[in-house]
Write a protein that holds these residues in place. Structure first.
Motif, PDB file in Angstrom:
ATOM      1  N   ARG A  18       0.854  -1.186   0.000  1.00 42.91           N
ATOM      2  CA  ARG A  18       0.000   0.000   0.000  1.00 42.91           C
ATOM      3  C   ARG A  18       0.880   1.223   0.000  1.00 42.91           C
ATOM      4  NH1 ARG A  18      -4.377  -0.918   3.911  1.00 42.91           N
ATOM      5  NH2 ARG A  18      -2.896  -0.060   5.357  1.00 42.91           N
ATOM      6  N   LYS A  19       0.718   2.036  -1.022  1.00 43.05           N
ATOM      7  CA  LYS A  19       1.602   3.191  -1.194  1.00 43.05           C
ATOM      8  C   LYS A  19       1.009   4.414  -0.529  1.00 43.05           C
ATOM      9  CE  LYS A  19       3.286   1.749  -5.677  1.00 43.05           C
ATOM     10  NZ  LYS A  19       3.111   2.010  -7.098  1.00 43.05           N
ATOM     11  N   ASP A  20       1.879   5.355  -0.273  1.00 43.50           N
ATOM     12  CA  ASP A  20       1.450   6.663   0.201  1.00 43.50           C
ATOM     13  C   ASP A  20       0.606   6.574   1.467  1.00 43.50           C
ATOM     14  OD1 ASP A  20       2.726   7.751  -2.022  1.00 43.50           O
ATOM     15  OD2 ASP A  20       0.939   7.525  -3.238  1.00 43.50           O
ATOM     16  N   THR A  21       0.998   5.702   2.356  1.00 48.30           N
ATOM     17  CA  THR A  21       0.313   5.608   3.636  1.00 48.30           C
ATOM     18  C   THR A  21       0.705   6.801   4.492  1.00 48.30           C
ATOM     19  OG1 THR A  21       2.124   4.339   4.565  1.00 48.30           O
ATOM     20  CG2 THR A  21       0.323   3.080   3.571  1.00 48.30           C
ATOM     21  N   ALA A  22      -0.083   7.068   5.520  1.00 43.49           N
ATOM     22  CA  ALA A  22       0.193   8.219   6.384  1.00 43.49           C
ATOM     23  C   ALA A  22       1.599   8.154   6.990  1.00 43.49           C
ATOM     24  CB  ALA A  22      -0.879   8.325   7.463  1.00 43.49           C
ATOM     25  N   PRO A  23       2.041   7.018   7.519  1.00 43.78           N
ATOM     26  CA  PRO A  23       3.413   6.974   8.065  1.00 43.78           C
ATOM     27  C   PRO A  23       4.469   7.270   7.006  1.00 43.78           C
ATOM     28  CG  PRO A  23       2.172   5.037   8.754  1.00 43.78           C
ATOM     29  CD  PRO A  23       1.319   5.755   7.744  1.00 43.78           C
ATOM     30  N   GLU A  24       4.227   6.761   5.798  1.00 44.69           N
ATOM     31  CA  GLU A  24       5.186   7.004   4.731  1.00 44.69           C
ATOM     32  C   GLU A  24       5.233   8.491   4.367  1.00 44.69           C
ATOM     33  OE1 GLU A  24       4.525   4.586   1.251  1.00 44.69           O
ATOM     34  OE2 GLU A  24       5.673   6.047   0.095  1.00 44.69           O
ATOM     35  N   LEU A  25       4.083   9.115   4.275  1.00 49.86           N
ATOM     36  CA  LEU A  25       4.050  10.547   3.951  1.00 49.86           C
ATOM     37  C   LEU A  25       4.743  11.360   5.037  1.00 49.86           C
ATOM     38  CD1 LEU A  25       0.421  10.882   2.547  1.00 49.86           C
ATOM     39  CD2 LEU A  25       2.569  10.971   1.266  1.00 49.86           C
ATOM     40  N   PHE A  26       4.580  10.949   6.281  1.00 47.16           N
ATOM     41  CA  PHE A  26       5.219  11.614   7.420  1.00 47.16           C
ATOM     42  C   PHE A  26       6.742  11.574   7.263  1.00 47.16           C
ATOM     43  CE2 PHE A  26       6.855  11.544  11.808  1.00 47.16           C
ATOM     44  CZ  PHE A  26       6.271  12.700  12.312  1.00 47.16           C
ATOM     45  N   VAL A  27       7.259  10.402   6.952  1.00 49.10           N
ATOM     46  CA  VAL A  27       8.706  10.244   6.786  1.00 49.10           C
ATOM     47  C   VAL A  27       9.192  11.060   5.587  1.00 49.10           C
ATOM     48  CG1 VAL A  27      10.548   8.592   6.255  1.00 49.10           C
ATOM     49  CG2 VAL A  27       8.765   7.985   7.904  1.00 49.10           C
ATOM     50  N   ARG A  28       8.441  11.000   4.494  1.00 54.59           N
ATOM     51  CA  ARG A  28       8.833  11.757   3.300  1.00 54.59           C
ATOM     52  C   ARG A  28       8.884  13.242   3.593  1.00 54.59           C
ATOM     53  NH1 ARG A  28       4.956   8.703  -0.880  1.00 54.59           N
ATOM     54  NH2 ARG A  28       4.706  10.798  -1.725  1.00 54.59           N
TER      55      ARG A  28
END
Ligand SMILES: [Zn+2]
Length: 134
Positions: A18-28
């Motif tokens: 699953r792309k662009d999850t909230a945790p991933e966006l946070f890190v980005r």
């Protein structure tokens, strides 16, 4: 609107990446604010890492604790339908391990950020800086 066909989307869902999850966006966002520039979701790399520094050969995965079976509170499997969840999560873990091993054997360095670590963003960022710049 995205342009992927229903068939492709269904295949994507099955892959559970699953792309662009909230945790991933946070890190980005943290990395970007610190001046780092990176590529996303390099499909040609095993496991399609979330954040990639191509020239440095460093890749970051941002894992949701539940889906990737982290050894923490949030990673505990649900009490109900364990016959469904346990094999599913086990497969995700196997896939994660295979991707990391394959990347490492091609000379990549890997860092995994777990969702639960993001409660302390500063700490995560310090470790990411070390990982990227070392
Ligand atoms: Zn966790």
């Amino acid at each position: 609107m995205d342009r992927i066909s229903p068939e492709a989307r269904s295949a994507n869902m099955k892959a559970v990446r699953r792309k662009d999850t909230a945790p991933e966006l946070f890190v980005r966002r943290m990395l970007h604010a610190a001046g780092y520039r990176y590529r996303l979701h390099r499909k040609e790399l095993p496991g399609c890492p979330d954040i990639v520094f191509v020239s440095k050969k460093r890749a970051i995965f941002v894992h949701g604790c539940f889906w990737h079976g982290h050894d923490c509170r949030a990673g505990r499997p649900p009490q109900s339908r364990q016959e469904y969840w346990l094999p599913k999560i086990a497969r995700n873990r196997e896939r994660d391990v295979a991707a990391v091993n394959s990347l490492i054997s091609s000379g990549w360095k890997i860092h995994v950020v777990w969702e639960c670590e993001l409660a302390d963003g500063t700490d995560v960022m310090n470790r990411l800086k070390q990982f990227i710049d070392s």
